[in-house]
Design a protein around this motif. Sequence first.
Motif, short mmCIF file in Angstrom:
data_model
loop_
_atom_site.label_atom_id
_atom_site.label_comp_id
_atom_site.label_asym_id
_atom_site.label_seq_id
_atom_site.Cartn_x
_atom_site.Cartn_y
_atom_site.Cartn_z
N TYR A 1 0.77 -1.24 -0.17
CA TYR A 1 -0.01 0.11 -0.22
C TYR A 1 0.81 1.21 0.12
O TYR A 1 0.94 1.86 -0.65
N GLU A 2 2.27 1.13 0.09
CA GLU A 2 2.56 1.60 0.88
C GLU A 2 4.37 1.61 -0.33
O GLU A 2 5.00 1.10 -0.22
N VAL A 3 4.70 2.80 -0.48
CA VAL A 3 5.82 2.34 -0.90
C VAL A 3 7.47 1.80 -0.68
O VAL A 3 7.76 1.06 -1.07
N ALA A 4 7.41 2.16 0.57
CA ALA A 4 8.51 1.60 1.53
C ALA A 4 7.95 0.54 1.68
O ALA A 4 6.96 -0.28 2.08
N SER A 5 9.38 -0.08 2.45
CA SER A 5 8.74 -2.08 2.50
C SER A 5 9.94 -2.02 3.53
O SER A 5 11.33 -2.10 3.35
N PRO A 6 10.03 -3.30 4.76
CA PRO A 6 10.66 -2.98 6.34
C PRO A 6 11.68 -4.38 5.17
O PRO A 6 12.66 -4.21 5.48
N ARG A 7 11.55 -4.95 4.11
CA ARG A 7 12.05 -5.74 3.60
C ARG A 7 13.54 -5.51 3.42
O ARG A 7 14.32 -6.34 3.24
N ILE A 8 13.37 -4.46 2.97
CA ILE A 8 14.96 -3.62 2.07
C ILE A 8 15.54 -3.91 3.45
O ILE A 8 17.04 -4.85 3.32
N VAL A 9 15.23 -3.19 4.59
CA VAL A 9 16.05 -3.48 5.15
C VAL A 9 16.90 -4.72 6.11
O VAL A 9 17.96 -5.30 5.94
N GLU A 10 15.29 -5.38 5.86
CA GLU A 10 15.91 -7.04 6.11
C GLU A 10 16.22 -8.24 4.71
O GLU A 10 17.29 -8.73 6.03
N ALA A 11 16.26 -7.87 3.93
CA ALA A 11 16.91 -8.05 2.49
C ALA A 11 18.69 -7.76 2.89
O ALA A 11 19.05 -9.09 2.89
N ILE A 12 19.22 -6.76 3.71
CA ILE A 12 20.44 -6.06 3.68
C ILE A 12 21.02 -6.46 4.76
O ILE A 12 22.52 -7.77 4.73
N ALA A 13 20.36 -6.42 5.91
CA ALA A 13 20.47 -7.47 7.52
C ALA A 13 21.04 -8.74 6.83
O ALA A 13 21.69 -9.40 8.10
N ALA A 14 20.41 -10.16 6.00
CA ALA A 14 20.43 -10.73 5.74
C ALA A 14 21.65 -11.54 4.47
O ALA A 14 22.28 -12.01 4.93
N GLY A 15 22.35 -10.09 4.48
CA GLY A 15 23.40 -10.29 2.84
C GLY A 15 23.11 -11.04 1.48
O GLY A 15 23.51 -10.85 0.85
N LYS B 1 27.10 -6.46 2.41
CA LYS B 1 27.72 -6.40 3.99
C LYS B 1 28.36 -5.08 4.44
O LYS B 1 28.65 -4.56 4.83
N GLN B 2 28.95 -4.20 3.19
CA GLN B 2 29.32 -3.28 3.89
C GLN B 2 28.55 -2.15 3.54
O GLN B 2 28.74 -1.13 4.92
N VAL B 3 27.00 -2.50 3.27
CA VAL B 3 26.39 -1.20 3.84
C VAL B 3 25.11 -1.71 4.59
O VAL B 3 24.81 -0.87 6.06
N GLN B 4 25.56 -2.84 5.57
CA GLN B 4 25.23 -2.91 6.59
C GLN B 4 25.11 -2.15 8.18
O GLN B 4 23.92 -2.02 8.22
N ARG B 5 25.42 -1.28 8.51
CA ARG B 5 26.38 -0.46 9.33
C ARG B 5 25.15 0.75 8.97
O ARG B 5 24.86 1.19 10.15
N HIS B 6 24.93 1.21 7.87
CA HIS B 6 23.97 2.44 7.41
C HIS B 6 22.75 2.76 7.75
O HIS B 6 21.91 3.03 7.92
N PHE B 7 22.06 0.58 8.24
CA PHE B 7 20.64 0.35 8.67
C PHE B 7 20.33 -0.27 10.05
O PHE B 7 19.36 -0.92 10.12
N LEU B 8 21.60 -0.70 10.02
CA LEU B 8 20.96 -0.42 12.28
C LEU B 8 21.74 0.44 12.58
O LEU B 8 21.28 1.95 12.99
N ILE B 9 20.21 0.17 13.88
CA ILE B 9 20.20 0.48 15.61
C ILE B 9 21.04 0.43 16.19
O ILE B 9 20.33 -0.80 16.93
#
Length: 228
Positions: free
Chosen positions: A123-137, A192-200
């Motif tokens: 319904y919205e353009v954003a999706s939490p799966r992008i961050v989930e995918a990055i976290a999963a490599g 893997k290199q950008v994972q740190r930018h999507f961490l809380i």
Amino acid sequence: MFYIPMSMAPDVSSLKPDLYKHFIRALCNANTSERFQPNRDISIPEINIPLGKLGPPHLDQPPNKRPILAFFAGGAHGYIRNVLFNYWKEKDVEIQVFERLPHNLNYTKLMGDSKFCLCPSGYEVASPRIVEAIAAGCVPMIIDDHYSLPFSDVLDWSKFSLIINSDKIRKIKMILKAIPTETYSRMQKRVKQVQRHFLINRPAKPYDMLHMILHSLWLRRINVRLPS
């Protein structure tokens, strides 16, 4: 002024246009078809935060331990997902697409076993799966028509993700199969290199998501002159 709205931000802004002209908005639903202005507004990554945690688990499978070409599981909401399900829902062994994941399958493990993770807008353009995918490599394949991606001022998303419009959904397998192994390996390494930018983090750490958001704000505050 700095304004952090949620999903109703475009509607709120349209109701109060005189108020909005004094704000830099930071929002997850960074939809350019709903008056999101990339040069002025800030796109924030959408993230699911499990109870007692600060984000999705990080997985470390190397490329040669990822037997699934592409994976997605999620609800059927939004026209893009309906198109995705029409072409791919439970129809292909290599492109594994589910609306409801069977109880004997583990969502997080499937992301970790996949080379590419499909991230369609709902319904919205954003999706939490992008961050989930990055976290999963897992290299994200972002499927959208109007999404302004987070941190695009400093991150070149084409280096670690694939971005396609909804009219390319039927060609997903062809697109992925055409990617050379060396290209995929480079993209996965960059994920893997950008994972740190999507961490809380608590407390925040340099280059994490909070710092990236504040950097986006800083860039706009010095480059955009708001009405006095």
